[in-house]
Design a protein around this motif. Structure first.
Motif, mmCIF file in Angstrom:
data_model
loop_
_atom_site.group_PDB
_atom_site.id
_atom_site.type_symbol
_atom_site.label_atom_id
_atom_site.label_comp_id
_atom_site.label_asym_id
_atom_site.label_seq_id
_atom_site.Cartn_x
_atom_site.Cartn_y
_atom_site.Cartn_z
ATOM 1 N N ASN A 1 -5.083 -0.076 3.183
ATOM 2 C CA ASN A 1 -4.186 0.178 4.320
ATOM 3 C C ASN A 1 -4.503 1.515 4.970
ATOM 4 O O ASN A 1 -4.747 2.503 4.292
ATOM 5 N N ALA B 1 9.345 -7.760 3.498
ATOM 6 C CA ALA B 1 9.249 -6.469 2.795
ATOM 7 C C ALA B 1 10.543 -5.701 2.992
ATOM 8 O O ALA B 1 11.126 -5.719 4.074
ATOM 9 N N GLY B 2 10.980 -5.029 1.940
ATOM 10 C CA GLY B 2 12.191 -4.206 2.048
ATOM 11 C C GLY B 2 13.256 -4.689 1.104
ATOM 12 O O GLY B 2 13.874 -5.740 1.323
ATOM 13 N N TYR C 1 9.502 12.206 -10.158
ATOM 14 C CA TYR C 1 9.741 11.190 -9.115
ATOM 15 C C TYR C 1 10.005 9.836 -9.801
ATOM 16 O O TYR C 1 10.984 9.135 -9.468
ATOM 17 N N PRO D 1 0.865 -1.179 0.000
ATOM 18 C CA PRO D 1 0.000 0.000 0.000
ATOM 19 C C PRO D 1 0.897 1.221 0.000
ATOM 20 O O PRO D 1 1.878 1.272 0.736
ATOM 21 N N HIS E 1 -0.292 0.234 9.210
ATOM 22 C CA HIS E 1 1.097 0.660 9.393
ATOM 23 C C HIS E 1 1.156 1.421 10.707
ATOM 24 O O HIS E 1 0.152 1.964 11.147
ATOM 25 N N GLY F 1 9.646 4.313 1.982
ATOM 26 C CA GLY F 1 8.512 4.838 2.730
ATOM 27 C C GLY F 1 8.760 4.847 4.228
ATOM 28 O O GLY F 1 9.899 4.655 4.694
ATOM 29 N N ALA G 1 11.348 5.861 -1.528
ATOM 30 C CA ALA G 1 11.810 4.702 -2.309
ATOM 31 C C ALA G 1 12.788 3.905 -1.451
ATOM 32 O O ALA G 1 13.444 4.452 -0.551
ATOM 33 N N LEU H 1 6.882 1.374 -8.278
ATOM 34 C CA LEU H 1 6.916 2.836 -8.480
ATOM 35 C C LEU H 1 7.179 3.223 -9.929
ATOM 36 O O LEU H 1 6.920 4.352 -10.322
HETATM 37 C C1 LIG Z 1 6.067 5.352 -2.036
HETATM 38 C C2 LIG Z 1 5.824 4.482 -0.837
HETATM 39 C C3 LIG Z 1 4.735 4.745 -0.031
HETATM 40 C C4 LIG Z 1 4.450 3.891 1.052
HETATM 41 N N1 LIG Z 1 3.315 4.111 1.780
HETATM 42 C C5 LIG Z 1 2.929 3.176 2.690
HETATM 43 C C6 LIG Z 1 1.638 3.243 3.292
HETATM 44 O O1 LIG Z 1 0.852 4.157 3.042
HETATM 45 N N2 LIG Z 1 1.303 2.265 4.160
HETATM 46 C C7 LIG Z 1 2.141 1.209 4.451
HETATM 47 O O2 LIG Z 1 1.768 0.320 5.208
HETATM 48 N N3 LIG Z 1 3.371 1.145 3.901
HETATM 49 C C8 LIG Z 1 3.771 2.080 3.022
HETATM 50 N N4 LIG Z 1 5.001 1.973 2.431
HETATM 51 C C9 LIG Z 1 5.943 0.919 2.874
HETATM 52 C C10 LIG Z 1 5.623 -0.421 2.238
HETATM 53 O O3 LIG Z 1 4.507 -0.996 2.867
HETATM 54 C C11 LIG Z 1 6.769 -1.440 2.331
HETATM 55 O O4 LIG Z 1 7.172 -1.613 3.652
HETATM 56 C C12 LIG Z 1 7.956 -1.086 1.485
HETATM 57 O O5 LIG Z 1 7.575 -0.552 0.239
HETATM 58 C C13 LIG Z 1 8.819 -2.327 1.245
HETATM 59 O O6 LIG Z 1 10.079 -1.990 0.763
HETATM 60 P P1 LIG Z 1 10.419 -1.717 -0.779
HETATM 61 O O7 LIG Z 1 9.909 -0.341 -1.041
HETATM 62 O O8 LIG Z 1 11.896 -1.820 -0.815
HETATM 63 O O9 LIG Z 1 9.702 -2.741 -1.596
HETATM 64 C C14 LIG Z 1 5.317 2.811 1.354
HETATM 65 C C15 LIG Z 1 6.431 2.587 0.540
HETATM 66 C C16 LIG Z 1 6.693 3.395 -0.550
HETATM 67 C C17 LIG Z 1 7.886 3.094 -1.414
#
Ligand SMILES: Cc1cc2nc3c(=O)[nH]c(=O)nc-3n(C[C@H](O)[C@H](O)[C@H](O)COP(=O)(O)O)c2cc1C
Length: 359
Positions: free
Chosen positions: A71, A217-218, A255, A21, A134, A183, A326, A244
């Motif tokens: 979310n 995640a990550g 972006y 999300p 979150h 994020g 990011a 993205l």
């Molecule tokens: C642009 C962006 C916005 C995000 N917004 C949220 C959010 O609104 N809620 C949430 O639970 N996680 C959010 N996240 C974190 C993601 O849930 C997740 O932990 C993360 O994207 C995983 O790592 P990665 O970006 O390397 O794939 C966001 C991540 C990004 C990149």
């Protein structure tokens, strides 16, 4: 084909790939494309007003009949009602950049998230199949209400202790968010520095400690990351940054280009955009705020007060003041439609696992 099926069985999806999300970046089109491809699309609804949230859920349902998630940020003490003298130093500083961009005056911090209870009630009324949170779990009563309508609860953890607390609260699936993630850090029970654990270290520890499905995640950007996640004990992955570069999201073009041109040392965890630590691509705002950290307002007032500057920057096709969340894997992003990206990852998953077979 998947080594473990507990997550896909629970969520009733074909592939254990969750599109993270992303408040402000995810769209009904992105969510539906991922869900139609057999993954789980998730809409980041934290900053969406309740009435609009209902419309968005209906739009998603018009585009897919597959499961999807919405979310929210778990309710917290949100700081908006600041006395003018509290936000004056930040306001005064932002004025310099507002003038440079001809962006008008600096706005007052106003509520830009929630209200949680109204948002939550809409998700319940619409009987969405999967709720994701979150910044910690929602109240126990909310978890009971979600289960009462037969839906599932996913929450992010950044330490093993947080994961155990979530399971005790009744959460069905743990999203183990490593240090690499883009994020906001989802840390909720410890100072955020204690939750800066890499995905490869965090996932096996959480998988050993809890009996519910764990989602890694990550930094997971392609099939290699998915194979690794399974090897570490996860039952699936949640990927944000990888989506993205998809045309279905609604991030500004500047972006998207920054993601596609990102180098591996370009992201940093910073509080300058929102008042809460989040990983973003380095830009001028992050650099120039370095000497003004004492002026940062508490979350989410900082995010609110900077909204006009971020928008003006994006409109002028400048990355200077845009919050470009990011993860460290951004350099591996691929500019593909979401459905193609998922199909490619599935094909590559088969190839990677085949190449690992002991001859
Ligand atoms: C642009 C962006 C916005 C995000 N917004 C949220 C959010 O609104 N809620 C949430 O639970 N996680 C959010 N996240 C974190 C993601 O849930 C997740 O932990 C993360 O994207 C995983 O790592 P990665 O970006 O390397 O794939 C966001 C991540 C990004 C990149």
């Amino acid at each position: 084909m998947w080594p473990k099926t507990e997550l896909i069985d629970l969520l009733k999806i074909a592939h254990p790939i969750i599109q993270a999300p992303m408040a402000g970046a995810s769209t009904p089109e992105l969510v539906a494309a991922v869900s139609n491809a057999g993954g789980l699309g998730s809409y980041g609804g934290a900053a969406t007003a309740p009435a609009e949230l209902r419309q968005i859920i209906r739009q998603i349902r018009d585009l897919t009949d597959q499961p999807f998630a919405v979310n929210l940020f778990a309710p917290a003490v949100e700081a908006y009602e600041l006395a003018p003298e509290q936000h004056f130093p930040m306001s005064e500083l932002l004025t310099i950049w507002h003038n440079e961009l001809d962006a008008g005056s600096v706005p007052e911090p106003i509520p830009i998230l929630g209200p949680f209870l109204e948002q939550f009630n809409i998700l319940l009324e619409e009987k969405i199949p999967i709720f994701s949170f979150h910044f910690g779990p929602p109240p126990i009563e909310a978890i009971r209400e979600i289960h009462a309508i037969g839906s599932i609860v996913l929450v992010t953890a950044t330490t093993t202790g947080e994961a155990k607390a979530l399971v005790e609260a009744g959460v069905d699936v743990i999203i183990a968010q490593g240090f690499e993630a883009g994020g906001h850090r989802g840390t909720f029970a410890v100072p955020y520095e204690h939750g800066l654990i890499g995905t490869a270290t965090l996932v096996p520890q959480i998988a050993d400690a809890v009996s519910v499905p764990v989602v890694a995640a990550g930094g997971i950007m392609d099939a290699r990351g998915i194979v690794a996640a399974f090897a570490l004990g996860a039952s699936g992955v949640q990927m944000g940054t990888a989506f993205l570069a998809c045309p279905e999201n609604n991030i500004p073009e500047v972006y998207r280009q920054a993601v596609l041109n990102c180098k591996d040392e370009d992201t940093v965890i910073t509080e300058v955009f929102s008042g809460r630590p989040a990983r973003a691509i380095r830009n001028r705002f992050i650099r120039e705020m370095e000497n003004h950290k004492d002026k940062i307002l508490p979350f989410p007032a900082q995010m609110s007060i900077g909204r006009v500057l971020r928008q003006a920057s994006a409109q002028q096709s400048s990355p200077d003041f845009v919050s470009m969340w990011a993860g460290q894997g951004a350099t591996l992003a691929q500019a593909l439609p979401a459905e193609e990206l998922i199909q490619k990852m599935i094909q590559e998953f088969l190839a990677v696992t085949a190449s690992l077979q002991v001859k």
